[in-house]
Design a protein around this motif. Structure first.
Motif, PDB file in Angstrom:
ATOM      1  N   ARG A  59       0.818  -1.209   0.000  1.00  0.00           N
ATOM      2  CA  ARG A  59       0.000   0.000   0.000  1.00  0.00           C
ATOM      3  C   ARG A  59       0.855   1.263   0.000  1.00  0.00           C
ATOM      4  O   ARG A  59       0.479   2.292  -0.572  1.00  0.00           O
ATOM      5  CB  ARG A  59      -0.923   0.003   1.216  1.00  0.00           C
ATOM      6  CG  ARG A  59      -2.103  -0.908   1.079  1.00  0.00           C
ATOM      7  CD  ARG A  59      -3.200  -0.291   0.237  1.00  0.00           C
ATOM      8  NE  ARG A  59      -3.998   0.672   1.002  1.00  0.00           N
ATOM      9  CZ  ARG A  59      -4.887   1.493   0.453  1.00  0.00           C
ATOM     10  NH1 ARG A  59      -5.071   1.504  -0.850  1.00  0.00           N
ATOM     11  NH2 ARG A  59      -5.586   2.323   1.220  1.00  0.00           N
ATOM     12  N   ALA A  76      -9.963  -1.234   0.963  1.00  0.00           N
ATOM     13  CA  ALA A  76      -8.524  -1.130   1.186  1.00  0.00           C
ATOM     14  C   ALA A  76      -8.223  -0.369   2.472  1.00  0.00           C
ATOM     15  O   ALA A  76      -7.336  -0.742   3.247  1.00  0.00           O
ATOM     16  CB  ALA A  76      -7.858  -0.438  -0.008  1.00  0.00           C
ATOM     17  N   ASP A 122      -6.216  -1.593   5.687  1.00  0.00           N
ATOM     18  CA  ASP A 122      -5.104  -0.836   6.278  1.00  0.00           C
ATOM     19  C   ASP A 122      -5.211  -0.849   7.800  1.00  0.00           C
ATOM     20  O   ASP A 122      -4.232  -1.112   8.514  1.00  0.00           O
ATOM     21  CB  ASP A 122      -5.128   0.628   5.812  1.00  0.00           C
ATOM     22  CG  ASP A 122      -4.780   0.806   4.350  1.00  0.00           C
ATOM     23  OD1 ASP A 122      -4.172  -0.106   3.761  1.00  0.00           O
ATOM     24  OD2 ASP A 122      -5.117   1.876   3.800  1.00  0.00           O
TER      25      ASP A 122
END
Length: 289
Positions: free
Chosen positions: A172, A234, A238
């Motif tokens: 990421r 996403a 995270d």
């Protein structure tokens, strides 16, 4: 969580007595595990049909039942490679963890990626950790420590194995290429290419599930896990990855938060399984029969 207790997945069930004769030292237990299992891709034998379908054994009791039916001798008695139960890294680890728990040693499985199976690609992998009284010791029960390895497979340093949460965070941040994390370059199963962002994300949830004692098979999905990842999904991953990494570093508050969140994040009794055997591409119930 008490990692000295068996889970439904690691419980040897009616075959628990077979563990009574196992040696007490960690390397010898690992040797017995390697005597019972053969990797479906790395064992040098091409298994098909019912033999390849052994990869779908979800429970340690099923692995032991297959071995008992085929061999019927003490677990340490040498088996020919063809007579071993077909499995993968998850099965080596789960059987190893089961044997240690039988002896009262806290043990658990860890989900992530190994850098040591080939240059330029990080293969999905499962290793074990056990509590030696002072710390968690990471070991790869699939690897023979007598072979030539650049690290001690019985007490692995950080680096050769990267947790799924760590891989996700690095990907990421743009520090690693997500497409070099997966099963194998170019592998496609059920229309899915098994590498990249979506694959790492799924393994973050596997990492959580295994830590919570739900030692799932590797190619399972549920909820919103899948080949497309929205920005909201996403971002949620995270946050989950950060909690997992913090818990690994001893943050009790992060661990408690993971425990509280897991009922909403886990599969809740049902997953969609795509099997390496090709025999299953369907929703399955996780209840043990």
């Amino acid at each position: 969580m008490d990692y000295a207790l068996q889970t439904p997945y690691s419980d040897p069930g009616e075959f628990a007595h077979l563990f009574d004769a196992l040696p007490d030292d960690i390397p010898a237990i690992g040797a017995v595990v390697r005597n019972l299992l053969i990797h479906y891709r790395g064992g040098g034998i091409e298994f098909t049909g019912d033999r390849l379908a052994e990869i779908d054994h979800r429970w340690v009791s099923s692995i032991l039942a297959t071995d008992e039916h085929r061999n019927g001798t003490a677990l340490a008695v040498p088996r020919e490679p063809f007579d071993r139960v077909v499995g993968c890294c998850r099965d080596y680890t789960l059987l190893f963890v089961s044997a240690l728990r039988h002896k009262g040693i806290p043990a658990r499985s860890r989900i992530g990626f190994a850098v040591y199976f080939g240059e330029g690609f990080n293969h999905d992998h499962v290793v074990a950790e056990y509590w030696n009284g002072d710390r968690w010791v990471m070991t790869d029960a699939q690897l023979d420590p007598a072979d030539d390895h650049p690290f001690n497979t019985l007490d692995m340093p950080r680096g050769p194995f990267v947790s799924a949460a760590e891989a996700w965070r690095e990907a990421r941040a743009g520090r690693v290429d997500p497409d070099v994390y997966g099963v194998e370059p170019g592998v496609n199963v059920g229309g899915l290419t098994l590498h990249g962002f979506w694959f790492i994300r799924t393994y973050v949830y596997y990492q959580l599930a295994h830590l919570m004692g739900e030692e799932l098979l590797l190619w399972e999905t549920w909820g919103d896990l899948g080949p497309t990842v929205t920005e909201a999904e996403a971002a949620a991953t995270d946050e989950l990855a950060d909690l997992l990494i913090a818990a690994d570093n001893g943050d009790d508050a992060a661990w408690k938060e993971l425990v509280n969140r897991y009922p909403a994040l886990g599969p809740n009794g049902r997953t969609f399984l795509t099997s390496p055997s090709g025999r299953l591409h369907a929703w399955v119930e996780l209840a043990k029969h």
